[in-house]
Design a protein around this motif. Structure first.
Motif, PDB file in Angstrom:
ATOM      1  N   ASN A 199       0.853  -1.189   0.000  1.00 51.26           N
ATOM      2  CA  ASN A 199       0.000   0.000   0.000  1.00 51.26           C
ATOM      3  C   ASN A 199       0.889   1.239   0.000  1.00 51.26           C
ATOM      4  O   ASN A 199       1.470   1.603   1.026  1.00 51.26           O
ATOM      5  CB  ASN A 199      -0.904  -0.024   1.235  1.00 51.26           C
ATOM      6  N   ILE A 200       0.999   1.897  -1.149  1.00 53.22           N
ATOM      7  CA  ILE A 200       1.751   3.146  -1.248  1.00 53.22           C
ATOM      8  C   ILE A 200       0.802   4.267  -0.817  1.00 53.22           C
ATOM      9  O   ILE A 200       0.049   4.812  -1.616  1.00 53.22           O
ATOM     10  CB  ILE A 200       2.270   3.389  -2.682  1.00 53.22           C
ATOM     11  N   ASP A 201       0.839   4.580   0.459  1.00 51.89           N
ATOM     12  CA  ASP A 201      -0.135   5.490   1.059  1.00 51.89           C
ATOM     13  C   ASP A 201       0.430   6.908   1.111  1.00 51.89           C
ATOM     14  O   ASP A 201       0.729   7.450   2.169  1.00 51.89           O
ATOM     15  CB  ASP A 201      -0.486   4.996   2.461  1.00 51.89           C
ATOM     16  N   GLY A 202       0.587   7.506  -0.080  1.00 49.88           N
ATOM     17  CA  GLY A 202       1.119   8.859  -0.178  1.00 49.88           C
ATOM     18  C   GLY A 202       1.690   9.095  -1.567  1.00 49.88           C
ATOM     19  O   GLY A 202       1.813   8.173  -2.379  1.00 49.88           O
ATOM     20  N   GLY A 203       2.042  10.329  -1.847  1.00 45.37           N
ATOM     21  CA  GLY A 203       2.617  10.673  -3.137  1.00 45.37           C
ATOM     22  C   GLY A 203       4.084  10.282  -3.205  1.00 45.37           C
ATOM     23  O   GLY A 203       4.819  10.388  -2.227  1.00 45.37           O
ATOM     24  N   ILE A 204       4.505   9.801  -4.380  1.00 47.24           N
ATOM     25  CA  ILE A 204       5.898   9.414  -4.584  1.00 47.24           C
ATOM     26  C   ILE A 204       6.670  10.582  -5.184  1.00 47.24           C
ATOM     27  O   ILE A 204       6.188  11.243  -6.104  1.00 47.24           O
ATOM     28  CB  ILE A 204       5.998   8.186  -5.500  1.00 47.24           C
ATOM     29  N   ARG A 205       7.859  10.801  -4.689  1.00 47.17           N
ATOM     30  CA  ARG A 205       8.710  11.888  -5.171  1.00 47.17           C
ATOM     31  C   ARG A 205       9.406  11.445  -6.457  1.00 47.17           C
ATOM     32  O   ARG A 205      10.625  11.234  -6.511  1.00 47.17           O
ATOM     33  CB  ARG A 205       9.726  12.264  -4.095  1.00 47.17           C
ATOM     34  N   ASN A 206       8.620  11.325  -7.508  1.00 47.28           N
ATOM     35  CA  ASN A 206       9.133  10.924  -8.809  1.00 47.28           C
ATOM     36  C   ASN A 206       9.717  12.118  -9.550  1.00 47.28           C
ATOM     37  O   ASN A 206       9.459  13.268  -9.175  1.00 47.28           O
ATOM     38  CB  ASN A 206       8.010  10.306  -9.646  1.00 47.28           C
ATOM     39  N   PRO A 207      10.499  11.886 -10.608  1.00 48.42           N
ATOM     40  CA  PRO A 207      10.989  12.997 -11.421  1.00 48.42           C
ATOM     41  C   PRO A 207       9.843  13.883 -11.892  1.00 48.42           C
ATOM     42  O   PRO A 207       8.814  13.388 -12.357  1.00 48.42           O
ATOM     43  CB  PRO A 207      11.666  12.292 -12.600  1.00 48.42           C
ATOM     44  N   GLY A 208       9.981  15.174 -11.716  1.00 50.19           N
ATOM     45  CA  GLY A 208       8.935  16.111 -12.104  1.00 50.19           C
ATOM     46  C   GLY A 208       7.948  16.405 -11.004  1.00 50.19           C
ATOM     47  O   GLY A 208       7.071  17.260 -11.164  1.00 50.19           O
ATOM     48  N   ARG A 209       8.073  15.710  -9.868  1.00 50.41           N
ATOM     49  CA  ARG A 209       7.198  15.961  -8.720  1.00 50.41           C
ATOM     50  C   ARG A 209       8.069  16.282  -7.516  1.00 50.41           C
ATOM     51  O   ARG A 209       8.903  15.481  -7.119  1.00 50.41           O
ATOM     52  CB  ARG A 209       6.329  14.736  -8.396  1.00 50.41           C
ATOM     53  N   SER A 210       7.888  17.445  -6.963  1.00 50.76           N
ATOM     54  CA  SER A 210       8.720  17.853  -5.835  1.00 50.76           C
ATOM     55  C   SER A 210       7.835  18.255  -4.658  1.00 50.76           C
ATOM     56  O   SER A 210       6.670  18.624  -4.825  1.00 50.76           O
ATOM     57  CB  SER A 210       9.637  19.014  -6.232  1.00 50.76           C
ATOM     58  N   GLU A 211       8.412  18.194  -3.476  1.00 46.42           N
ATOM     59  CA  GLU A 211       7.693  18.566  -2.273  1.00 46.42           C
ATOM     60  C   GLU A 211       8.058  19.990  -1.866  1.00 46.42           C
ATOM     61  O   GLU A 211       9.045  20.547  -2.341  1.00 46.42           O
ATOM     62  CB  GLU A 211       8.049  17.582  -1.149  1.00 46.42           C
ATOM     63  N   MET A 238       6.951  13.433   0.898  1.00 42.79           N
ATOM     64  CA  MET A 238       6.599  12.483  -0.154  1.00 42.79           C
ATOM     65  C   MET A 238       7.506  11.266  -0.013  1.00 42.79           C
ATOM     66  O   MET A 238       8.607  11.348   0.535  1.00 42.79           O
ATOM     67  CB  MET A 238       6.751  13.111  -1.542  1.00 42.79           C
ATOM     68  N   LEU A 239       7.051  10.145  -0.513  1.00 48.50           N
ATOM     69  CA  LEU A 239       7.826   8.911  -0.416  1.00 48.50           C
ATOM     70  C   LEU A 239       8.983   8.923  -1.403  1.00 48.50           C
ATOM     71  O   LEU A 239       8.802   9.216  -2.593  1.00 48.50           O
ATOM     72  CB  LEU A 239       6.936   7.700  -0.690  1.00 48.50           C
ATOM     73  N   ASP A 240      10.168   8.594  -0.925  1.00 48.59           N
ATOM     74  CA  ASP A 240      11.363   8.498  -1.763  1.00 48.59           C
ATOM     75  C   ASP A 240      11.321   7.155  -2.502  1.00 48.59           C
ATOM     76  O   ASP A 240      11.246   6.101  -1.857  1.00 48.59           O
ATOM     77  CB  ASP A 240      12.601   8.569  -0.873  1.00 48.59           C
ATOM     78  N   PRO A 241      11.347   7.145  -3.844  1.00 46.11           N
ATOM     79  CA  PRO A 241      11.246   5.878  -4.570  1.00 46.11           C
ATOM     80  C   PRO A 241      12.372   4.901  -4.243  1.00 46.11           C
ATOM     81  O   PRO A 241      12.162   3.683  -4.251  1.00 46.11           O
ATOM     82  CB  PRO A 241      11.266   6.298  -6.040  1.00 46.11           C
ATOM     83  N   ASP A 242      13.565   5.413  -3.950  1.00 44.26           N
ATOM     84  CA  ASP A 242      14.661   4.515  -3.573  1.00 44.26           C
ATOM     85  C   ASP A 242      14.380   3.849  -2.229  1.00 44.26           C
ATOM     86  O   ASP A 242      14.700   2.668  -2.022  1.00 44.26           O
ATOM     87  CB  ASP A 242      15.981   5.289  -3.495  1.00 44.26           C
ATOM     88  N   LEU A 288       3.315   1.738   3.291  1.00 40.01           N
ATOM     89  CA  LEU A 288       4.399   2.712   3.326  1.00 40.01           C
ATOM     90  C   LEU A 288       3.803   4.100   3.212  1.00 40.01           C
ATOM     91  O   LEU A 288       3.029   4.376   2.290  1.00 40.01           O
ATOM     92  CB  LEU A 288       5.378   2.463   2.170  1.00 40.01           C
ATOM     93  N   ARG A 289       4.167   4.974   4.158  1.00 42.50           N
ATOM     94  CA  ARG A 289       3.611   6.322   4.149  1.00 42.50           C
ATOM     95  C   ARG A 289       4.620   7.297   4.730  1.00 42.50           C
ATOM     96  O   ARG A 289       5.451   6.933   5.567  1.00 42.50           O
ATOM     97  CB  ARG A 289       2.300   6.370   4.939  1.00 42.50           C
ATOM     98  N   PRO A 290       4.574   8.566   4.290  1.00 41.93           N
ATOM     99  CA  PRO A 290       5.510   9.573   4.797  1.00 41.93           C
ATOM    100  C   PRO A 290       5.346   9.786   6.297  1.00 41.93           C
ATOM    101  O   PRO A 290       4.254   9.631   6.847  1.00 41.93           O
ATOM    102  CB  PRO A 290       5.141  10.835   4.016  1.00 41.93           C
TER     103      PRO A 290
END
Length: 232
Positions: A178-190, A198-202, A225-227
């Protein structure tokens, strides 16, 4: 992990890329599957991986993907999902059907094919392989204007639960994350004043690796997993 294949379905430049890099570092032979493999050429070169064009919602594509796999399939990860937002009264039935096919039916096709392949393999340390599905909080609670995503993720979660109960006793580890939050993907910043909101993909990828390496005496079939900043 020589001769051990890790298949990642639905690859992009975020979580899937982090998974590919980490599993490559762990010594797995990586296979990347995506509808548009041109977008992952750089990642394939970086991780010395094979990339295969595949629409996971199409039976023929999934069959061709698994027929092409070489070596022992140790890990299969399903990432694709599709959203169709809007009030329930305005949703396009065709678009909703497509969202369900990608999120739920594709998960079934890949999960079924992975299970068939793993059941035909010899066990290593009592384990035939690991199948992981990337879920979301929508698989636990439905949100307004997001019915198709909730439908797909609830179905995916149910699939994973059923597979875990059936396949764990046979030596296949099945998990739904359960990815319970936004992922800090390329193009998405906090926001600068809210670090790690935001969740770090690594970091997510390392949690997946933890599931893959879990001792079978204490397997998890679900992980959330959640921030750290979440308060609910």
């Amino acid at each position: 992990m020589a001769g051990q294949t890790a298949l990642i379905v639905g690859v992009g430049d975020g979580l899937s890329a982090s998974l590919a890099r980490l599993l490559h570092q762990e010594g797995y032979d990586i296979v990347l599957a995506a509808r548009n493999i041109a977008k992952i050429e750089a990642l394939a070169k970086e991780t010395n991986t094979t990339s295969i064009k595949c629409d996971a919602a199409k039976t023929e594509d999934v069959n061709a993907l698994f027929s092409s796999l070489a070596g022992r399939l140790s890990v299969a990860i399903y990432n694709p999902s599709a959203r169709q937002r809007g009030p329930i009264t305005d949703l396009d039935p065709v678009a909703v059907k497509h969202a369900m096919e990608v999120t739920a039916y594709g998960a079934f096709l890949v999960g079924q094919a992975a299970a068939k392949m793993m059941l035909g393999q010899s066990a290593q340390n009592g384990v035939l392989g690991t199948i992981l599905f990337t879920g979301a909080s929508a698989g636990v609670k439905g949100f307004p204007h997001s019915a198709p995503f909730a439908m797909g993720k609830f179905a995916q979660r149910g699939l994973a639960q059923s597979m875990a109960r059936e396949l764990h006793p046979k030596g296949i580890h099945v998990g739904w994350i359960n990815i319970d939050g936004g992922i800090r993907n390329p193009g998405r910043s906090e926001a600068p004043d809210n670090p790690d909101s935001m969740l770090d993909p690594d970091a997510i990828a390392r949690s997946y690796l933890g599931l893959i390496n879990q001792d079978r005496s204490a397997w998890s079939n679900e992980l959330t997993l959640r921030p750290w900043v979440e308060s609910f």
